[in-house]
Design a protein around this motif. Structure first.
Motif, PDB file in Angstrom:
ATOM      1  N   UNK A   1     -60.687  -5.004 -77.305  1.00 38.99           N
ATOM      2  CA  UNK A   1     -60.596  -6.431 -77.450  1.00 38.99           C
ATOM      3  C   UNK A   1     -60.722  -7.060 -76.057  1.00 38.99           C
ATOM      4  N   UNK A   2     -61.436  -8.162 -76.008  1.00 39.77           N
ATOM      5  CA  UNK A   2     -61.611  -8.882 -74.752  1.00 39.77           C
ATOM      6  C   UNK A   2     -60.749 -10.150 -74.791  1.00 39.77           C
ATOM      7  N   UNK A   3     -59.987 -10.383 -73.715  1.00 38.71           N
ATOM      8  CA  UNK A   3     -59.113 -11.550 -73.662  1.00 38.71           C
ATOM      9  C   UNK A   3     -59.428 -12.402 -72.437  1.00 38.71           C
ATOM     10  N   UNK A   4     -59.142 -13.697 -72.563  1.00 36.32           N
ATOM     11  CA  UNK A   4     -59.267 -14.641 -71.451  1.00 36.32           C
ATOM     12  C   UNK A   4     -57.895 -15.253 -71.223  1.00 36.32           C
ATOM     13  N   UNK A   5     -57.373 -15.115 -70.012  1.00 34.44           N
ATOM     14  CA  UNK A   5     -56.078 -15.690 -69.665  1.00 34.44           C
ATOM     15  C   UNK A   5     -56.333 -16.869 -68.727  1.00 34.44           C
ATOM     16  N   UNK A   6     -55.845 -18.052 -69.110  1.00 31.94           N
ATOM     17  CA  UNK A   6     -56.003 -19.249 -68.281  1.00 31.94           C
ATOM     18  C   UNK A   6     -55.192 -19.074 -67.001  1.00 31.94           C
ATOM     19  N   UNK A   7     -55.860 -19.226 -65.850  1.00 34.72           N
ATOM     20  CA  UNK A   7     -55.189 -19.017 -64.568  1.00 34.72           C
ATOM     21  C   UNK A   7     -55.086 -20.308 -63.764  1.00 34.72           C
ATOM     22  N   UNK A  26     -59.011 -15.228 -66.231  1.00 37.97           N
ATOM     23  CA  UNK A  26     -59.077 -13.791 -65.978  1.00 37.97           C
ATOM     24  C   UNK A  26     -59.554 -13.158 -67.279  1.00 37.97           C
ATOM     25  N   UNK A  27     -60.684 -12.473 -67.219  1.00 35.99           N
ATOM     26  CA  UNK A  27     -61.259 -11.835 -68.404  1.00 35.99           C
ATOM     27  C   UNK A  27     -60.927 -10.341 -68.334  1.00 35.99           C
ATOM     28  N   UNK A  28     -60.235  -9.862 -69.366  1.00 38.59           N
ATOM     29  CA  UNK A  28     -59.809  -8.457 -69.435  1.00 38.59           C
ATOM     30  C   UNK A  28     -60.373  -7.789 -70.667  1.00 38.59           C
ATOM     31  N   UNK A  29     -60.632  -6.504 -70.538  1.00 35.66           N
ATOM     32  CA  UNK A  29     -60.942  -5.642 -71.677  1.00 35.66           C
ATOM     33  C   UNK A  29     -59.683  -4.841 -71.950  1.00 35.66           C
ATOM     34  N   UNK A  38     -62.240  -7.510 -65.897  1.00 34.68           N
ATOM     35  CA  UNK A  38     -63.695  -7.525 -65.839  1.00 34.68           C
ATOM     36  C   UNK A  38     -64.202  -8.552 -64.829  1.00 34.68           C
ATOM     37  N   UNK A  39     -63.563  -9.729 -64.819  1.00 33.76           N
ATOM     38  CA  UNK A  39     -63.993 -10.780 -63.898  1.00 33.76           C
ATOM     39  C   UNK A  39     -62.989 -11.921 -63.886  1.00 33.76           C
ATOM     40  N   UNK A  40     -63.073 -12.723 -62.841  1.00 31.59           N
ATOM     41  CA  UNK A  40     -62.408 -14.016 -62.789  1.00 31.59           C
ATOM     42  C   UNK A  40     -63.526 -15.026 -62.988  1.00 31.59           C
TER      43      UNK A  40
END
Length: 107
Positions: A1-7, A26-29, A38-40
């Motif tokens: 699952x890929x998640x995006x956390x608001x930073x 912050x994009x995480x796998x 994965x990336x900011x």
């Protein structure tokens, strides 16, 4: 699952305001109880209001399964992110949020 956390800007903390106004994500796998950054990803639409913002945000985060932030607007109404694809968390550090998400994904 890929998640995006608001930073928040310049910090490794969850942005305390509405998800769509976060300056970056912050994009995480997340797989097998582990999270890999994965990336900011910058949010070029952070200051935008109206003018098709929801569609632009959907396109920006189209590769993400779960949006994580301190606040979400519009309560799942027309144009908003679906409730099932988002998670509200306190505006704490990134490590605390990842620990919470990982604990729940393995439970």
């Amino acid at each position: 699952m890929r998640i995006a956390i608001a930073l928040a800007k310049g910090e490794d903390r969850v942005y305390p305001g509405p998800f769509g106004h976060a300056p970056r994500f912050a994009i995480y796998q997340v797989e097998g109880g582990e999270a890999r950054l994965l990336e900011i990803r910058p949010n070029p639409y952070a200051a935008l209001h109206g003018e098709g913002k929801h569609e632009k945000m959907r396109e920006l985060l189209k590769d993400v399964d779960l949006k994580v932030g301190a606040r979400f607007g519009h309560g799942g109404g027309l144009g908003a992110f679906p409730v099932a694809g988002r998670r509200e968390v306190p505006p704490v550090g990134l490590k605390e949020v990842l620990a919470l998400l990982l604990a729940q994904s393995t439970a």
